[in-house]
Design a protein around this motif. Structure first.
Motif, PDB file in Angstrom:
ATOM      1  N   ASP A 245      -8.664  10.241  -5.444  1.00 61.15           N
ATOM      2  CA  ASP A 245      -8.332   9.547  -6.694  1.00 61.15           C
ATOM      3  C   ASP A 245      -7.165  10.230  -7.396  1.00 61.15           C
ATOM      4  OD1 ASP A 245     -10.333   7.614  -6.393  1.00 61.15           O
ATOM      5  OD2 ASP A 245     -11.848   8.925  -7.294  1.00 61.15           O
ATOM      6  N   GLU A 246      -7.159  11.560  -7.387  1.00 58.42           N
ATOM      7  CA  GLU A 246      -6.045  12.291  -8.017  1.00 58.42           C
ATOM      8  C   GLU A 246      -4.742  12.001  -7.282  1.00 58.42           C
ATOM      9  OE1 GLU A 246      -8.191  16.287  -9.831  1.00 58.42           O
ATOM     10  OE2 GLU A 246      -7.846  16.155  -7.664  1.00 58.42           O
ATOM     11  N   SER A 247      -4.805  11.910  -5.965  1.00 57.63           N
ATOM     12  CA  SER A 247      -3.593  11.583  -5.205  1.00 57.63           C
ATOM     13  C   SER A 247      -3.130  10.171  -5.500  1.00 57.63           C
ATOM     14  CB  SER A 247      -3.859  11.752  -3.708  1.00 57.63           C
ATOM     15  OG  SER A 247      -4.144  13.091  -3.390  1.00 57.63           O
ATOM     16  N   ALA A 248      -4.064   9.226  -5.521  1.00 56.71           N
ATOM     17  CA  ALA A 248      -3.693   7.826  -5.761  1.00 56.71           C
ATOM     18  C   ALA A 248      -3.031   7.649  -7.118  1.00 56.71           C
ATOM     19  CB  ALA A 248      -4.937   6.949  -5.653  1.00 56.71           C
ATOM     20  N   GLU A 249      -3.467   8.398  -8.092  1.00 52.49           N
ATOM     21  CA  GLU A 249      -2.895   8.307  -9.444  1.00 52.49           C
ATOM     22  C   GLU A 249      -1.417   8.679  -9.458  1.00 52.49           C
ATOM     23  OE1 GLU A 249      -3.758  10.274 -13.875  1.00 52.49           O
ATOM     24  OE2 GLU A 249      -5.192  10.535 -12.220  1.00 52.49           O
ATOM     25  N   ARG A 250      -0.992   9.476  -8.470  1.00 54.45           N
ATOM     26  CA  ARG A 250       0.387   9.986  -8.455  1.00 54.45           C
ATOM     27  C   ARG A 250       1.171   9.481  -7.240  1.00 54.45           C
ATOM     28  NH1 ARG A 250      -3.381  13.199 -10.335  1.00 54.45           N
ATOM     29  NH2 ARG A 250      -3.020  14.192 -12.377  1.00 54.45           N
ATOM     30  N   ALA A 251       0.722   8.392  -6.629  1.00 54.29           N
ATOM     31  CA  ALA A 251       1.355   7.880  -5.413  1.00 54.29           C
ATOM     32  C   ALA A 251       2.830   7.557  -5.636  1.00 54.29           C
ATOM     33  CB  ALA A 251       0.615   6.640  -4.916  1.00 54.29           C
ATOM     34  N   ARG A 252       3.161   6.960  -6.763  1.00 57.11           N
ATOM     35  CA  ARG A 252       4.556   6.607  -7.022  1.00 57.11           C
ATOM     36  C   ARG A 252       5.422   7.852  -7.152  1.00 57.11           C
ATOM     37  NH1 ARG A 252       6.586   1.859  -7.898  1.00 57.11           N
ATOM     38  NH2 ARG A 252       4.470   0.975  -8.105  1.00 57.11           N
ATOM     39  N   ASP A 253       4.887   8.906  -7.763  1.00 58.78           N
ATOM     40  CA  ASP A 253       5.643  10.154  -7.879  1.00 58.78           C
ATOM     41  C   ASP A 253       5.869  10.789  -6.514  1.00 58.78           C
ATOM     42  OD1 ASP A 253       5.902  10.001 -10.629  1.00 58.78           O
ATOM     43  OD2 ASP A 253       4.032  11.087 -11.002  1.00 58.78           O
ATOM     44  N   TYR A 254       4.856  10.762  -5.659  1.00 60.51           N
ATOM     45  CA  TYR A 254       5.027  11.319  -4.315  1.00 60.51           C
ATOM     46  C   TYR A 254       6.122  10.566  -3.560  1.00 60.51           C
ATOM     47  CZ  TYR A 254       0.625  13.862  -5.010  1.00 60.51           C
ATOM     48  OH  TYR A 254      -0.353  14.697  -5.476  1.00 60.51           O
ATOM     49  N   THR A 255       6.179   9.270  -3.731  1.00 67.90           N
ATOM     50  CA  THR A 255       7.222   8.483  -3.069  1.00 67.90           C
ATOM     51  C   THR A 255       8.603   8.889  -3.574  1.00 67.90           C
ATOM     52  OG1 THR A 255       5.655   6.642  -2.953  1.00 67.90           O
ATOM     53  CG2 THR A 255       7.963   6.137  -2.523  1.00 67.90           C
ATOM     54  N   ARG A 256       8.705   9.163  -4.858  1.00 67.55           N
ATOM     55  CA  ARG A 256       9.997   9.577  -5.444  1.00 67.55           C
ATOM     56  C   ARG A 256      10.425  10.963  -4.987  1.00 67.55           C
ATOM     57  NH1 ARG A 256       8.756   9.382 -11.489  1.00 67.55           N
ATOM     58  NH2 ARG A 256      10.901  10.117 -11.675  1.00 67.55           N
ATOM     59  N   LEU A 257       9.484  11.760  -4.478  1.00 68.07           N
ATOM     60  CA  LEU A 257       9.828  13.097  -3.999  1.00 68.07           C
ATOM     61  C   LEU A 257      10.459  13.087  -2.609  1.00 68.07           C
ATOM     62  CD1 LEU A 257       6.682  15.155  -5.103  1.00 68.07           C
ATOM     63  CD2 LEU A 257       9.003  15.374  -6.005  1.00 68.07           C
ATOM     64  N   GLU A 284       1.770  -1.638  -0.616  1.00 69.70           N
ATOM     65  CA  GLU A 284       2.734  -1.947   0.438  1.00 69.70           C
ATOM     66  C   GLU A 284       4.167  -1.674  -0.027  1.00 69.70           C
ATOM     67  OE1 GLU A 284       2.076  -2.624   3.615  1.00 69.70           O
ATOM     68  OE2 GLU A 284       0.009  -2.208   2.994  1.00 69.70           O
ATOM     69  N   GLU A 285       4.414  -1.919  -1.294  1.00 68.88           N
ATOM     70  CA  GLU A 285       5.756  -1.641  -1.838  1.00 68.88           C
ATOM     71  C   GLU A 285       6.104  -0.169  -1.683  1.00 68.88           C
ATOM     72  OE1 GLU A 285       7.936  -1.354  -6.195  1.00 68.88           O
ATOM     73  OE2 GLU A 285       5.919  -2.207  -6.030  1.00 68.88           O
ATOM     74  N   LEU A 286       5.132   0.712  -1.989  1.00 71.78           N
ATOM     75  CA  LEU A 286       5.374   2.153  -1.874  1.00 71.78           C
ATOM     76  C   LEU A 286       5.467   2.571  -0.412  1.00 71.78           C
ATOM     77  CD1 LEU A 286       3.105   3.592  -4.716  1.00 71.78           C
ATOM     78  CD2 LEU A 286       5.547   3.068  -4.763  1.00 71.78           C
ATOM     79  N   PHE A 287       4.680   1.928   0.471  1.00 77.59           N
ATOM     80  CA  PHE A 287       4.785   2.237   1.895  1.00 77.59           C
ATOM     81  C   PHE A 287       6.197   1.937   2.398  1.00 77.59           C
ATOM     82  CE2 PHE A 287       4.648   0.645   6.288  1.00 77.59           C
ATOM     83  CZ  PHE A 287       4.222   1.803   6.941  1.00 77.59           C
ATOM     84  N   ALA A 288       6.729   0.788   2.032  1.00 74.42           N
ATOM     85  CA  ALA A 288       8.084   0.416   2.465  1.00 74.42           C
ATOM     86  C   ALA A 288       9.121   1.381   1.900  1.00 74.42           C
ATOM     87  CB  ALA A 288       8.390  -1.017   2.018  1.00 74.42           C
TER      88      ALA A 288
END
Length: 851
Positions: A245-257, A284-288
């Protein structure tokens, strides 16, 4: 209780200063500390009056004794000086910088002062702290805690707090309360966090630091720092072991890294995103977006991870095929055969599932693939994919080195230039020429412009180092403006030619002889050796004009100026200039005529040996290149130092190609020792290679060794200078391919050079248009650097094959390469074998018809 004081032999009470100075001289810190605690206000004032003068006048031959005297004197200033500003300045005096801290005693002495005064000292110390000078942080921190003031928010003070942070004391520390919420805002975080990762993790576990703000702080700081993000933050992130859950909350930030973070940060982000995708928690947007970001990364490790993730992800959800194919099409452009092959395999596998967007992306990108891979993609995606046309980058045009700046237009402009703290070789020549010109054209105006040098006179401005070009030329100006002032210079000032050899004598000896001519009252009509081209050459017609001017003035040529001028003549001289020189009547004119007639300085044969240094504390055991020149028996005495290569430290290598621009082998022989011992340091001076590349004359072993040192340098910026030199030589059609390949092979086999560094220079040169020259070097390197059957490949051998393939493809070469064919014929699919097969396929000769 009765107090007894020491007394003088003649009677009378000793002063507070007298009681302190004896134990202070003996370094008795404990006794001085006790005496300081007993002083009253008047005693402290009396001691304070003596301290600065005593410290400034302290002269002790024994450094250790001097150091021991400083410790009690530091305490005396803390106890006795009156103002908070004075005490702070005393603590940070330069004399105390290298002695061990005594903060506990300092704090005890400061506690004798009022709270408001101590708070002022705390703020002042905090303001003086720097990340490279954290003296007395403990003092400031103790005063802040005791006085209860708001903690200073300076970066260095906060770094000191983080360094001292401890789980056992944090709960009761007011600094922790103030700074903990701002932990990840400290600019100097990298100075303290690596050693405190465990402490911060423990504070989170114990509940003293809130978990969510810490995780947000880590990820936010990684985003903020981008390419310079701290690896310690990655370690701390891993220590916290986030749940899903903690990871999912920051998924967009991880993508930006992913696009710009260092490899360690990208690894962290990729692991978190892949974990989320496998759990069905990644949009799916973040996966792409993640796939695209990874495909643009240059690091092979990340690209391999992206390929692995892409293959697994599309198996979990076939609808991702087009997203994965778009990423594969980007990886097609990676110039690493193993990566291209993996991307092609996945693309071919996904062809039946590909939509229109995915198919189009693959077809467009496939045109740049090697022929065999292109055929596989074309067969899977409808055929008729044509290979892209090879784009050939033209080599840049080169002239005779950098453009020469114009002469100085006025005495004021000339004096401003010579007052600058540094000069380059072209400026040095302009300054000497400007001095000669303006001392003749407008001597009074030049002396007036130089007046600030003399009133007041500062001998330090003219330096103590005879080998410093700035000081050398300034002394020549001084000799013109005030010859008598030379008596005030240090004894080693350059009033006579220095006993230097080689190129240093050519440069600094000329300044010295010009200074002598002014001191003797003669002056000099015109400099002979001032270059007329950026390469350092002197046009022969211009030199003859100058010699005729000297003859007309009845002046004798300065010896160093004449020798330097002759050494700067081009090798090819017009017949008319040779005949014109014969008409000169002066001694210098006859010397010039003989030089032109006989072909100038002879070309020596140079051999270079790799030796281990055995002299010098810092150099012993280091490998170094030692050149040897054969010296003709009839060589003039003034030229002999130039045929004895120097092996001492020199920091003017970029000056030397301009001294003998028609004899690069001699110049390079003087350069290689210094370049070889500095191959893993910042003192390489590889920029000198660019000047060497503009020289005329034969290129052989010495130039090859100098180039090799630049190509094998640790720093990319220094290797870039070697690339520039290689490009210049290629543009002039003068790359010594055979000598360079032989030299590189020898130095790589002997372990002196690293092949991967050399390959990076060859690759850069290929991309800049020197593909033909690079191929000529690579094809000569391969036989000596490829492994024989049963041998373990050396590091970088596959990269060398890849570099050869890139150059061969652009140059369109065809050749038989038996050594490459032998590696290509081996079993297996190692990268070495794959790259050998690619190169073999690219350069294979057409099969002969059997008809």
């Amino acid at each position: 209780m009765r107090r007894f004081f020491p007394v003088r032999i003649g009677g009378g009470r000793m002063s507070a200063w007298e009681r302190l100075v004896k134990p202070a001289k003996g370094g008795d810190v404990a006794r001085v500390f006790r005496l300081l605690l007993e002083l009253d206000a008047d005693d402290r004032k009396a001691v304070a009056a003596q301290l600065p003068r005593h410290l400034s006048g302290l002269r002790v031959e024994d450094w250790w004794s001097w150091r021991h005297q400083l410790r009690p004197l530091r305490l005396a200033g803390v106890a006795c000086l009156g103002g908070a500003a004075a005490v702070t300045a005393w603590l940070f005096r330069r004399e105390f910088q290298w002695i061990e801290p005594d903060d506990e005693r300092v704090i005890l002495l400061l506690r004798q002062r009022p709270a408001e005064w101590r708070a002022d000292v705390a703020r002042r110390i905090a303001a003086r702290l720097r990340l490279n000078d954290m003296r007395h942080w403990e003092v400031a921190a103790a005063l802040v805690r005791e006085t209860g003031i708001e903690p200073p928010d300076g970066d260095a003070f906060m770094v000191g707090w983080l360094r001292a942070l401890h789980p056992g004391t944090a709960a009761t520390d007011p600094l922790f309360t103030a700074f903990a919420p701002r932990l990840f805002e400290v600019d100097g975080l990298g100075e303290a966090l690596p050693a405190q990762v465990g402490t911060v993790a423990r504070l989170v576990e114990d509940g003293l630091l809130e978990r969510k703000p810490v995780i947000d702080g880590i990820v936010g700081r990684l985003l903020r720092d981008g390419p310079s993000a701290l690896s310690a933050l990655v370690v701390l992130h891993d220590r916290l072991d986030l749940d899903i859950d903690e990871s999912a909350e920051r998924a967009r930030d991880y993508t930006r890294l992913l696009p710009a973070g260092p490899v360690a940060v990208a690894d962290l982000a990729l692991a978190q995103l892949r974990r989320l995708e496998e759990a069905g928690r990644l949009e799916e947007e973040l996966f792409a977006e993640a796939m695209e970001a990874l495909a643009f990364r240059p690091e092979k490790k990340l690209l391999r991870a992206a390929l692995s993730w892409a293959g697994d992800a599309v198996l979990r959800d076939a609808r991702r095929a087009d997203v994965v194919l778009a990423a594969m099409s980007l990886i097609f452009a990676q110039d690493t055969l193993a990566l291209q092959e993996r991307a092609v395999r996945l693309a071919v596998k996904l062809a039946p599932r590909a939509g229109e967007a995915g198919r189009e992306a693959v077809r467009q990108a496939a045109a740049g693939l090697p022929e065999e891979l292109l055929e596989r993609v074309s067969a899977a995606y409808g055929g008729d994919i044509a290979a892209e046309e090879v784009i050939v980058t033209p080599l840049p045009a080169v002239g005779q080195g950098p453009a020469l700046p114009p002469p100085y237009a006025s005495p004021d402009q000339l004096v401003r230039a010579v007052s600058a703290p540094e000069v380059d070789p072209h400026t040095y020549e302009r300054l000497l020429a400007g001095l000669v010109e303006w001392s003749r054209r407008a001597p009074d105006a030049l002396r007036e412009a130089l007046r600030p040098w003399l009133e007041p006179f500062d001998s330090i401005f003219f330096g103590h180092n005879r080998e410093d070009p700035v000081h050398a030329v300034r002394r020549a100006f001084l000799a013109f403006a005030a010859p008598e002032a030379a008596d005030a210079l240090p004894k080693d000032a350059i009033r006579q030619p220095p006993t230097l050899g080689g190129f240093k004598q050519l440069y600094f000896g000329r300044a010295a002889e010009l200074a002598r001519s002014f001191e003797e009252g003669d002056g000099y009509p015109v400099l002979l050796a001032t270059p007329t081209a950026g390469s350092g050459h002197v046009d022969p017609g211009v030199l003859l004009d100058r010699l005729e001017l000297l003859e007309a003035a009845g002046a004798r040529a300065l010896p160093g100026d004449l020798v330097q001028a002759l050494l700067r003549l081009p090798r090819d001289l017009p017949d008319g200039c040779v005949r014109r020189a014969q008409r000169l009547t002066s001694e210098a004119g006859r010397a010039c005529a003989a030089w032109m007639r006989d072909g100038g300085a002879p070309d020596p044969r140079v051999t270079v040996h790799l030796r281990t240094e055995r002299n010098g504390y810092y150099l012993s055991g280091l490998p170094a290149l030692r050149p040897v020149l054969d010296v003709p028996d009839d060589l003039p005495e003034e030229l002999r130092p130039l045929y004895r290569p120097q092996t001492g430290y020199a920091f003017t290598l970029e000056w030397w190609p301009l001294a003998m621009p028609s004899h690069p082998e001699i110049v390079a022989a003087h350069m290689v020792w210094m370049m070889s011992i500095c191959i893993d340091s910042s003192e390489s001076q590889t920029q000198s290679l660019v000047g060497l590349a503009h020289a005329d004359g034969p290129l052989g072993s010495a130039v090859a060794h100098a180039l090799a040192c630049g190509m094998g340098h640790e720093n990319a910026a220094d290797r870039a200078a070697a690339t520039d030199a290689l490009l210049t030589l290629a543009a002039r059609g003068r790359v010594p391919a055979q000598a360079l390949a032989e030299t590189l092979t020898k130095l790589i086999v002997e372990g002196f050079l690293k092949l991967n560094r050399v390959v990076s220079v060859l690759d850069d040169a290929t991309q800049a248009g020197a593909h033909e020259a690079v191929w000529e070097v690579v094809v000569r390197l391969l036989p000596g650097l490829l492994p024989q059957e049963g041998e373990r490949p050396r590091a970088g051998a596959a990269d060398l094959l890849a570099a050869g393939a890139r150059a061969a493809r652009i140059a369109g070469v065809r050749a038989e390469l038996p050594d490459v064919a032998a590696v290509a014929a081996r079993k297996g699919s190692s990268r070495l074998v794959q790259e050998a097969r690619r190169l073999q396929h690219l350069v294979a000769l057409p099969k002969k018809s059997t008809l």
